[in-house]
Design an enzyme around this catalytic site. Structure first.
Site, PDB file in Angstrom:
ATOM      1  N   GLY A  39      85.676  10.108  72.642  1.00  0.00           N
ATOM      2  CA  GLY A  39      86.680  10.266  73.708  1.00  0.00           C
ATOM      3  C   GLY A  39      86.799  11.709  74.164  1.00  0.00           C
ATOM      4  O   GLY A  39      86.862  11.989  75.369  1.00  0.00           O
ATOM      5  N   GLN A  68      78.522   6.153  66.192  1.00  0.00           N
ATOM      6  CA  GLN A  68      78.916   5.277  65.090  1.00  0.00           C
ATOM      7  C   GLN A  68      78.525   3.799  65.285  1.00  0.00           C
ATOM      8  O   GLN A  68      78.222   3.112  64.304  1.00  0.00           O
ATOM      9  CB  GLN A  68      80.425   5.395  64.829  1.00  0.00           C
ATOM     10  CG  GLN A  68      80.851   6.819  64.461  1.00  0.00           C
ATOM     11  CD  GLN A  68      82.369   7.013  64.462  1.00  0.00           C
ATOM     12  OE1 GLN A  68      83.093   6.338  63.749  1.00  0.00           O
ATOM     13  NE2 GLN A  68      82.849   7.940  65.275  1.00  0.00           N
ATOM     14  N   VAL A 103      92.860  20.885  63.492  1.00  0.00           N
ATOM     15  CA  VAL A 103      94.274  21.038  63.844  1.00  0.00           C
ATOM     16  C   VAL A 103      95.149  20.614  62.673  1.00  0.00           C
ATOM     17  O   VAL A 103      94.940  19.549  62.077  1.00  0.00           O
ATOM     18  CB  VAL A 103      94.598  20.187  65.097  1.00  0.00           C
ATOM     19  CG1 VAL A 103      96.094  20.142  65.366  1.00  0.00           C
ATOM     20  CG2 VAL A 103      93.848  20.734  66.305  1.00  0.00           C
ATOM     21  N   CYS A 186      86.062  -0.736  65.708  1.00  0.00           N
ATOM     22  CA  CYS A 186      85.261  -1.918  66.033  1.00  0.00           C
ATOM     23  C   CYS A 186      85.533  -3.082  65.072  1.00  0.00           C
ATOM     24  O   CYS A 186      84.817  -3.248  64.073  1.00  0.00           O
ATOM     25  CB  CYS A 186      83.776  -1.602  66.036  1.00  0.00           C
ATOM     26  SG  CYS A 186      82.816  -2.969  66.719  1.00  0.00           S
ATOM     27  N   LYS A 326      89.638  -0.950  69.031  1.00  0.00           N
ATOM     28  CA  LYS A 326      89.263   0.457  68.967  1.00  0.00           C
ATOM     29  C   LYS A 326      87.743   0.559  69.013  1.00  0.00           C
ATOM     30  O   LYS A 326      87.072   0.403  67.993  1.00  0.00           O
ATOM     31  CB  LYS A 326      89.870   1.085  67.723  1.00  0.00           C
ATOM     32  CG  LYS A 326      91.403   0.983  67.801  1.00  0.00           C
ATOM     33  CD  LYS A 326      92.131   1.845  66.869  1.00  0.00           C
ATOM     34  CE  LYS A 326      93.645   1.739  67.051  1.00  0.00           C
ATOM     35  NZ  LYS A 326      94.147   2.250  68.335  1.00  0.00           N
ATOM     36  N   THR A 327      87.229   0.778  70.212  1.00  0.00           N
ATOM     37  CA  THR A 327      85.778   0.791  70.428  1.00  0.00           C
ATOM     38  C   THR A 327      85.390   1.905  71.405  1.00  0.00           C
ATOM     39  O   THR A 327      86.214   2.344  72.224  1.00  0.00           O
ATOM     40  CB  THR A 327      85.299  -0.548  71.046  1.00  0.00           C
ATOM     41  OG1 THR A 327      86.002  -0.746  72.276  1.00  0.00           O
ATOM     42  CG2 THR A 327      85.540  -1.724  70.130  1.00  0.00           C
ATOM     43  N   ALA A 328      84.128   2.298  71.323  1.00  0.00           N
ATOM     44  CA  ALA A 328      83.598   3.256  72.297  1.00  0.00           C
ATOM     45  C   ALA A 328      83.624   2.635  73.689  1.00  0.00           C
ATOM     46  O   ALA A 328      83.812   3.335  74.694  1.00  0.00           O
ATOM     47  CB  ALA A 328      82.177   3.654  71.907  1.00  0.00           C
ATOM     48  N   ALA A 329      83.428   1.326  73.745  1.00  0.00           N
ATOM     49  CA  ALA A 329      83.456   0.625  75.033  1.00  0.00           C
ATOM     50  C   ALA A 329      84.818   0.786  75.703  1.00  0.00           C
ATOM     51  O   ALA A 329      84.902   1.013  76.921  1.00  0.00           O
ATOM     52  CB  ALA A 329      83.138  -0.851  74.822  1.00  0.00           C
ATOM     53  N   CYS A 364      82.689  -5.711  72.098  1.00  0.00           N
ATOM     54  CA  CYS A 364      82.197  -5.679  70.732  1.00  0.00           C
ATOM     55  C   CYS A 364      80.903  -6.498  70.665  1.00  0.00           C
ATOM     56  O   CYS A 364      80.938  -7.711  70.851  1.00  0.00           O
ATOM     57  CB  CYS A 364      83.267  -6.285  69.821  1.00  0.00           C
ATOM     58  SG  CYS A 364      82.998  -5.869  68.123  1.00  0.00           S
TER      59      CYS A 364
HETATM   60  P1  FAD Z   1      85.738   9.686  67.064  1.00  0.00           P
HETATM   61  O1  FAD Z   1      84.503   9.494  67.856  1.00  0.00           O
HETATM   62  O2  FAD Z   1      85.742   9.215  65.654  1.00  0.00           O
HETATM   63  O3  FAD Z   1      86.066  11.244  67.146  1.00  0.00           O
HETATM   64  C1  FAD Z   1      87.216  11.805  66.611  1.00  0.00           C
HETATM   65  C2  FAD Z   1      86.911  13.277  66.393  1.00  0.00           C
HETATM   66  O4  FAD Z   1      88.128  13.956  66.090  1.00  0.00           O
HETATM   67  C3  FAD Z   1      85.974  13.503  65.221  1.00  0.00           C
HETATM   68  O5  FAD Z   1      84.827  14.182  65.651  1.00  0.00           O
HETATM   69  C4  FAD Z   1      86.805  14.303  64.222  1.00  0.00           C
HETATM   70  O6  FAD Z   1      86.054  15.267  63.536  1.00  0.00           O
HETATM   71  C5  FAD Z   1      87.860  14.927  65.117  1.00  0.00           C
HETATM   72  N1  FAD Z   1      89.099  15.219  64.404  1.00  0.00           N
HETATM   73  C6  FAD Z   1      89.773  14.413  63.537  1.00  0.00           C
HETATM   74  N2  FAD Z   1      90.849  15.047  63.082  1.00  0.00           N
HETATM   75  C7  FAD Z   1      90.878  16.273  63.676  1.00  0.00           C
HETATM   76  C8  FAD Z   1      91.741  17.382  63.591  1.00  0.00           C
HETATM   77  N3  FAD Z   1      92.807  17.395  62.793  1.00  0.00           N
HETATM   78  N4  FAD Z   1      91.460  18.486  64.345  1.00  0.00           N
HETATM   79  C9  FAD Z   1      90.376  18.506  65.169  1.00  0.00           C
HETATM   80  N5  FAD Z   1      89.505  17.463  65.261  1.00  0.00           N
HETATM   81  C10 FAD Z   1      89.765  16.375  64.533  1.00  0.00           C
HETATM   82  N6  FAD Z   1      82.353   0.783  69.275  1.00  0.00           N
HETATM   83  C11 FAD Z   1      81.779   0.037  70.254  1.00  0.00           C
HETATM   84  O7  FAD Z   1      82.127   0.188  71.420  1.00  0.00           O
HETATM   85  N7  FAD Z   1      80.801  -0.885  69.965  1.00  0.00           N
HETATM   86  C12 FAD Z   1      80.357  -1.084  68.697  1.00  0.00           C
HETATM   87  O8  FAD Z   1      79.469  -1.890  68.467  1.00  0.00           O
HETATM   88  C13 FAD Z   1      80.940  -0.313  67.650  1.00  0.00           C
HETATM   89  N8  FAD Z   1      80.528  -0.489  66.371  1.00  0.00           N
HETATM   90  C14 FAD Z   1      80.999   0.340  65.397  1.00  0.00           C
HETATM   91  C15 FAD Z   1      80.500   0.212  64.120  1.00  0.00           C
HETATM   92  C16 FAD Z   1      80.926   1.066  63.113  1.00  0.00           C
HETATM   93  C17 FAD Z   1      80.390   0.901  61.714  1.00  0.00           C
HETATM   94  C18 FAD Z   1      81.848   2.106  63.414  1.00  0.00           C
HETATM   95  C19 FAD Z   1      82.290   3.099  62.360  1.00  0.00           C
HETATM   96  C20 FAD Z   1      82.365   2.230  64.685  1.00  0.00           C
HETATM   97  C21 FAD Z   1      81.964   1.345  65.690  1.00  0.00           C
HETATM   98  N9  FAD Z   1      82.475   1.420  66.996  1.00  0.00           N
HETATM   99  C22 FAD Z   1      81.952   0.638  67.984  1.00  0.00           C
HETATM  100  C23 FAD Z   1      83.682   2.217  67.274  1.00  0.00           C
HETATM  101  C24 FAD Z   1      83.435   3.540  67.964  1.00  0.00           C
HETATM  102  O9  FAD Z   1      82.456   4.283  67.292  1.00  0.00           O
HETATM  103  C25 FAD Z   1      84.761   4.287  68.011  1.00  0.00           C
HETATM  104  O10 FAD Z   1      85.748   3.453  68.606  1.00  0.00           O
HETATM  105  C26 FAD Z   1      84.671   5.577  68.794  1.00  0.00           C
HETATM  106  O11 FAD Z   1      83.648   6.398  68.325  1.00  0.00           O
HETATM  107  C27 FAD Z   1      86.014   6.288  68.703  1.00  0.00           C
HETATM  108  O12 FAD Z   1      85.978   7.484  69.427  1.00  0.00           O
HETATM  109  P2  FAD Z   1      87.156   8.556  69.252  1.00  0.00           P
HETATM  110  O13 FAD Z   1      86.852   9.667  70.160  1.00  0.00           O
HETATM  111  O14 FAD Z   1      88.472   7.886  69.345  1.00  0.00           O
HETATM  112  O15 FAD Z   1      87.005   9.007  67.725  1.00  0.00           O
END
Ligand code: FAD
Length: 435
Positions: A39, A68, A103, A186, A326-329, A364
């Site tokens: 995100g 991921q 943070v 996911c 909660k997905t990348a999608a 998903c």
């Molecule tokens: P993240 O990408 O996890 O990023 C959060 C970032 O915040 C991290 O880099 C972390 O280091 C940083 N952070 C955390 N705390 C702090 C702090 N205190 N200070 C500064 N930085 C911080 N999604 C799909 O759409 N399709 C799928 O098929 C799918 N399959 C999945 C399978 C698995 C096994 C997993 C684990 C995930 C899957 N997902 C899937 C979910 C997808 O990967 C997540 O929903 C997405 O990556 C979330 O993005 P985000 O930016 O919210 O969090």
């Protein structure tokens, strides 16, 4: 007094100091993005181009960014962990400034961020995109067992390749796959690994001496009825036992026993392979900073993604309170909405009534075998399918498998993270015009 464009480089802290006129001691940015994951990068890629050099700072502690969703394929031996990784440095937009730090707290009333090493960063606008943390220690016996003696998880970079080792070396017995009661990254990923393992056991001719068991704390196999029906059908056809309302509480590794809470009753299962999807939650600093809802997710309006109390704060992704899967999608569509609304807020024309609105879209890809996939696409807000293709997506298909394995990763790296992919709406519109 320093002008806004004045920068100093602090070598010891690797922190580019930026002195805003309002506070000569605290580096202050027009926009700070907390979290350089899916995100955080999706929004800062576009916004850094619009706002100009070093107007955006991204606070992200990790050197490596992982795609991921690929970990389901890694746990099935189809891809490697290295295939899912890229250096964070390569992905930080060139006009944004990377603060490699973590943070500890936000002071939203003072527009200040405290880093874990005590430094402070100021902001005019803030995006929180910190994802979910895995709570391994909430299951007794798990931290000391994980990665050993048949216990593994696709949710850790330390063990995702171990999942494949344990699956391919499985000689028979009980293979148990778990799903907790908290929201997870996911929700389909907890069960996909069970289907993939079952497929491998069949190919390795150990299926007839194996029990494949999916124990989920949830009341349904999948939250959206259409896809739940498909998953139930496939589980039945393949002889996968599904136990709902059954939550993992403890692992007794000496006895190879997994202890579950089954609607108030303790149930003990012997395991030979145990794949754990751990309980998860948002980072605690969100709640401690007064930014969270009751569950600790950044409390935003679910349509505009603006914070309910602080109009200069927005959030997307897994750590936001938007009540969808909660997905990348989901982030793809959220990022388009957030960018529009944040820019409108910056220019003083944001109006919640006419603002861009997120519709709860999530997707998903439900792998049910090594070449079969059900592409679930839906709105978490309506509970109804929101499909892109003019075919029944509740049916498992090889084309969807190929799309998810080969095409969607490209869209992730070159579209979503670069800020140019904001979801499949255009394709859905196009297909809807076909006869
Ligand atoms: P993240 O990408 O996890 O990023 C959060 C970032 O915040 C991290 O880099 C972390 O280091 C940083 N952070 C955390 N705390 C702090 C702090 N205190 N200070 C500064 N930085 C911080 N999604 C799909 O759409 N399709 C799928 O098929 C799918 N399959 C999945 C399978 C698995 C096994 C997993 C684990 C995930 C899957 N997902 C899937 C979910 C997808 O990967 C997540 O929903 C997405 O990556 C979330 O993005 P985000 O930016 O919210 O969090």
């Amino acid at each position: 007094m320093f002008a806004k464009s004045n920068h100093l480089f602090n070598g010891s802290k690797n922190l580019l100091k930026r002195f805003a006129s309002t506070n000569a001691t605290v580096p202050t940015y027009k926009l700070v993005v907390i979290g350089g994951g899916t995100g955080g990068l999706a929004v800062s890629s576009t916004l850094s181009k619009i706002l100009g050099q070093n107007e955006i700072a991204i606070i992200e502690p990790s050197d490596v960014h992982y795609y991921q969703p690929l970990w389901t394929f890694v746990g099935a031996g189809v891809k490697t962990l290295a295939d899912s990784a890229k250096p964070t440095e390569e992905l930080i937009p060139k006009d944004a400034y990377w603060i490699k730090n973590k943070v500890a707290k936000v002071q939203p009333d003072n527009k200040l961020i405290e880093l874990t090493d005590g430094q402070k960063i100021g902001y005019d606008y803030l995006v929180v995109a910190t994802g979910l943390e895995c709570h391994w220690n909430k299951i007794r016996g798990l931290p000391e067992t994980l990665g050993k003696d048949g216990v593994t998880s696709n949710y850790s970079t330390d063990t995702v390749e171990t999942t494949w080792k344990f699956i391919r070396e499985f000689k028979g017995g009980n293979a148990i796959f778990t799903m907790p009661s908290t929201p997870i990254k996911c929700p389909g990923a907890a069960i996909k690994v069970a289907y993939l393992a079952e497929d491998t056991f069949t190919k390795n001719r150990v299926r007839n001496k194996s029990n494949v068991i999916y124990n989920s704390a949830m009341g349904k196999i999948f939250s959206i009825d259409k896809y739940a029906k498909s998953l139930e059908r496939v589980a039945k056809e393949r002889g996968i036992e599904v136990n709902l309302g059954t939550e993992l509480k403890e692992i007794r590794s000496q006895q190879k026993e997994a202890v579950f809470d089954c609607k108030g009753t303790e149930k003990v299962f012997n395991y030979d392979l145990l794949h754990v999807t751990p309980p998860m939650g948002p980072p605690s600093f969100i709640g401690e900073s007064g930014l969270g809802n009751k569950q600790g997710y950044v409390d935003v309006d679910k349509y505009t993604l603006q914070h309910v109390k602080y109009p200069n704060i927005f959030s997307l992704g897994d750590s936001s309170s938007a009540p969808t899967s909660k997905t990348a999608a989901a982030i793809s569509v959220q990022s388009g909405v957030l960018k529009k609304n944040l820019l409108d807020a910056m220019t003083g024309i944001f109006d919640p009534h006419t603002a861009a609105k997120y519709d709860g879209y999530a997707s998903c890809p439900l792998l049910v075998g090594r070449d079969k996939l059900i592409l679930a696409e839906f709105s978490g807000y309506t509970g109804l399918p929101l499909e892109t293709f003019p075919i029944d997506q509740g049916q498992e298909r090889s084309f969807m498998y190929w799309l998810t394995k080969e095409v969607i990763p490209e869209i992730y790296w070159n579209g979503l993270l670069k800020g140019t992919w904001t979801g499949p709406q255009r394709f859905r519109n196009f297909f809807s015009y076909l006869p």
